[in-house]
Design a protein around this motif. Structure first.
Motif, PDB file in Angstrom:
ATOM      1  N   GLY A  12      -9.154  -3.216  45.738  1.00 33.17           N
ATOM      2  CA  GLY A  12      -8.593  -4.514  46.113  1.00 33.17           C
ATOM      3  C   GLY A  12      -7.417  -4.952  45.281  1.00 33.17           C
ATOM      4  O   GLY A  12      -6.581  -4.135  44.889  1.00 33.17           O
ATOM      5  N   CYS A  13      -7.390  -6.250  44.980  1.00 33.98           N
ATOM      6  CA  CYS A  13      -6.151  -6.896  44.537  1.00 33.98           C
ATOM      7  C   CYS A  13      -5.982  -6.914  43.018  1.00 33.98           C
ATOM      8  O   CYS A  13      -6.811  -6.419  42.265  1.00 33.98           O
ATOM      9  N   GLN A  15      -6.138  -9.472  41.046  1.00 36.46           N
ATOM     10  CA  GLN A  15      -7.182 -10.241  40.369  1.00 36.46           C
ATOM     11  C   GLN A  15      -8.312  -9.328  39.947  1.00 36.46           C
ATOM     12  O   GLN A  15      -8.893  -9.490  38.893  1.00 36.46           O
ATOM     13  N   ASN A  16      -8.660  -8.407  40.841  1.00 41.37           N
ATOM     14  CA  ASN A  16      -9.756  -7.499  40.542  1.00 41.37           C
ATOM     15  C   ASN A  16      -9.412  -6.606  39.357  1.00 41.37           C
ATOM     16  O   ASN A  16     -10.279  -6.277  38.566  1.00 41.37           O
ATOM     17  N   THR A  46     -15.557  -4.491  43.588  1.00 35.18           N
ATOM     18  CA  THR A  46     -15.308  -4.265  45.013  1.00 35.18           C
ATOM     19  C   THR A  46     -14.367  -5.269  45.674  1.00 35.18           C
ATOM     20  O   THR A  46     -14.099  -6.342  45.146  1.00 35.18           O
ATOM     21  N   CYS A  47     -13.949  -4.893  46.869  1.00 33.38           N
ATOM     22  CA  CYS A  47     -13.106  -5.730  47.722  1.00 33.38           C
ATOM     23  C   CYS A  47     -13.750  -5.768  49.104  1.00 33.38           C
ATOM     24  O   CYS A  47     -14.357  -4.793  49.526  1.00 33.38           O
ATOM     25  N   ALA A  48     -13.586  -6.874  49.810  1.00 30.90           N
ATOM     26  CA  ALA A  48     -14.189  -6.974  51.141  1.00 30.90           C
ATOM     27  C   ALA A  48     -13.219  -7.573  52.148  1.00 30.90           C
ATOM     28  O   ALA A  48     -13.620  -8.065  53.193  1.00 30.90           O
ATOM     29  N   VAL A  49     -11.926  -7.508  51.833  1.00 33.33           N
ATOM     30  CA  VAL A  49     -10.964  -8.234  52.663  1.00 33.33           C
ATOM     31  C   VAL A  49     -10.963  -7.726  54.109  1.00 33.33           C
ATOM     32  O   VAL A  49     -10.868  -8.498  55.042  1.00 33.33           O
ATOM     33  N   CYS A  76     -16.174  -9.080  45.181  1.00 37.86           N
ATOM     34  CA  CYS A  76     -16.175  -9.780  46.469  1.00 37.86           C
ATOM     35  C   CYS A  76     -17.205  -9.267  47.477  1.00 37.86           C
ATOM     36  O   CYS A  76     -17.774 -10.054  48.229  1.00 37.86           O
ATOM     37  N   VAL A 159     -11.855 -14.169  52.383  1.00 31.43           N
ATOM     38  CA  VAL A 159     -11.682 -14.372  50.945  1.00 31.43           C
ATOM     39  C   VAL A 159     -12.205 -15.721  50.427  1.00 31.43           C
ATOM     40  O   VAL A 159     -12.853 -15.759  49.377  1.00 31.43           O
ATOM     41  N   ARG A 163     -14.449 -15.632  47.234  1.00 28.88           N
ATOM     42  CA  ARG A 163     -13.962 -16.130  45.935  1.00 28.88           C
ATOM     43  C   ARG A 163     -14.303 -17.582  45.659  1.00 28.88           C
ATOM     44  O   ARG A 163     -14.126 -18.053  44.541  1.00 28.88           O
TER      45      ARG A 163
HETATM   46 FE1  SF4 Z   1      -9.031  -9.421  46.126  1.00 24.67          FE
HETATM   47 FE2  SF4 Z   1     -11.488 -10.127  46.935  1.00 24.67          FE
HETATM   48 FE3  SF4 Z   1      -9.417 -10.482  48.554  1.00 24.67          FE
HETATM   49 FE4  SF4 Z   1     -10.254  -8.023  48.043  1.00 24.67          FE
HETATM   50  S1  SF4 Z   1     -11.401  -9.644  49.119  1.00 24.67           S
HETATM   51  S2  SF4 Z   1      -8.122  -8.689  48.072  1.00 24.67           S
HETATM   52  S3  SF4 Z   1     -10.866  -8.213  45.897  1.00 24.67           S
HETATM   53  S4  SF4 Z   1      -9.772 -11.515  46.593  1.00 24.67           S
END
Ligand code: SF4
Ligand code: 5AD
Length: 426
Positions: A12-13, A15-16, A46-49, A76, A159, A163
């Motif tokens: 993911g991003c 922030q992660n 993890t990411c879940a976007v 996430c 998100v 978040r």
């Molecule tokens: Fe970042 Fe969470 Fe969005 Fe993935 S779902 S891009 S980890 S904020």
């Protein structure tokens, strides 16, 4: 007892990446030895976007478990689907995006008790920012999380559920962390967050950028993704500060006003283009990057053509293309006129192809000119050094190890679709 080893994988991003940096340091402080690859404990942030991001995380969890690791899943994905994650065999600890500082203790507890722990705290209304300062970020560019969460609820987006509501790090804490990073030798700080335009309740970002930019010895500040409607004249003015990078990431998502409205976005194409023009006036070499979603429910061929044409008009320097992904629980998930998979795939590949063309066009305009590059530690596969320019173009060039971590001048010689190549200036 030999020291327990731990390794980390991040999806993911930005922030992660910051959150993983924090976790790495906290596990170290609890006596774990941090290694690369196989380890006793593997932490997967993890990411879940999109459903594909969640699927990639599931694969990584299973792969780590198969290799015999005790798997810790955080971030996430478990925040929105704790049950689903905890049922994957081999998972030892499941935590979400809250109380990150407690994770090493949870892991020690689970190891001691020999049984799994699921501890995903739901979000609450007046949630406070969890200050998780990082001392030694993993990259040459240091990510610094100034804000977390989002209350905008764009209709496609999971998100805000993952978040939680927007909360901010105090300006004093931001400045303190940034000063420490600069003292440790970091030359570039990237201010990140889920929706940083909401910093300090909204409108407080330009002041913060200005404060950080005054830190002695800080060579570059970069601002990560900004919602177009948050870009105020004061923010554009920040691009004039000598150490603020001439780079904006403004997710356009679609070039059709009708689709933007259905997405619940708070700008239209005219406003977006107005911001782009104003920013380019202040920063002529501006790197302008974006996200596009192809195949949102109800998107017609005409809507899609508008997206392609706005992409050209905005002359983005780099485009992240997403195929619309249905996220259960979001409003768009209940919309009619879903675009068939085949059509989504065709459209996203057109966005990718046009994005590459636009990048190459942008890169060609840099040929023959000198740019400042912050040299990264890792060499490319072909042995070249690499780094980013202020306007976020990846630049590769030959050079010795002593250039790593430095800011050097590079003359651009060749332009490609993903990067430029050049030679260090003498
Ligand atoms: Fe970042 Fe969470 Fe969005 Fe993935 S779902 S891009 S980890 S904020
Ligand atoms: N489907 C496809 N792409 C999405 N994004 C967010 N939610 C979805 C979704 N449901 C993309 C947006 C956002 C980026 C981080 O992820 O383009 O800007």
């Amino acid at each position: 007892m030999p020291m327990r080893t731990v390794s980390f994988r991040t999806f993911g991003c930005k922030q992660n990446r910051y959150d993983t940096d924090f976790l790495r340091e906290s596990f170290e402080k609890k006596g774990f030895k941090v290694v690369q690859g196989d380890a006793d404990v593997v932490v997967i942030n993890t990411c879940a976007v999109t459903s594909r991001s969640a699927q990639k995380c599931r694969q990584a969890i299973r792969a780590a478990a198969r290799r015999g690791a005790k798997v810790v899943v955080t971030g996430c994905y478990p925040q929105i689907a704790a049950g689903e994650v905890s049922r994957i065999p081999g998972v030892m600890v499941v935590s979400g995006v809250r109380e990150r500082s407690r994770l090493p203790d949870l892991v020690l507890e689970a190891l001691e008790r020999g049984e799994p722990i699921v501890d995903v705290k739901p979000h609450v209304q007046d949630e406070e920012f969890e200050d998780t300062p990082v001392e030694r970020p993993d990259l040459t560019r240091a990510f610094l999380k100034i804000q977390e969460g989002c209350g905008d609820f764009c209709t496609y987006c999971i998100v805000p559920y993952a978040r939680g509501p927007s909360r901010s790090k105090s300006p004093e804490s931001v400045v303190e962390e940034a000063e420490r990073l600069v003292r440790s030798g970091y030359k570039e700080i990237v201010l990140t967050g889920t929706h940083i335009g909401l910093y300090g309740g909204g409108g407080a970002l330009p002041k913060l950028i200005e404060r950080v930019s005054r830190i002695d010895g800080l060579i570059r500040i970069r601002v990560s993704s900004l919602e177009p409607h948050d870009v105020t004249p004061e923010l554009i003015d920040c691009l004039r500060l000598p150490n603020v990078c001439q780079h904006l990431h403004l997710p356009l998502q679609s070039g059709s006003d009708r689709i933007l409205r259905m997405m619940g976005r708070r700008y239209d194409v005219a406003l977006f283009m107005d911001i782009v023009r104003k920013a380019r006036k202040v920063a002529p070499d501006l790197g302008l990057t974006t996200d596009i979603i192809a195949g949102f429910p109800g998107e017609t061929e005409a809507d899609f053509q508008e997206t392609l044409s706005v992409m050209k008009e905005a002359a983005f320097s780099r485009v992240h293309a997403f195929k619309y992904s249905d996220r259960p629980g979001t409003r768009a998930s209940g919309f009619r006129d879903k675009v068939p998979e085949r059509v989504k795939e065709e459209r996203v590949s057109q966005v990718i192809a046009l994005g590459r063309e636009l990048s190459e066009d942008f890169h060609r305009r840099l040929v023959g000119r000198d740019f400042e590059v912050l040299v990264e530690d890792d060499r490319e596969k072909d042995g070249l050094l690499a780094g980013f320019t202020r306007n976020y173009v990846r630049c590769r060039f030959p050079g010795d190890d002593d250039l790593k971590g430095k800011v050097i001048g590079v003359t651009v010689q060749e332009a490609g679709p993903t990067d430029v190549t050049g030679i260090p200036r003498r």
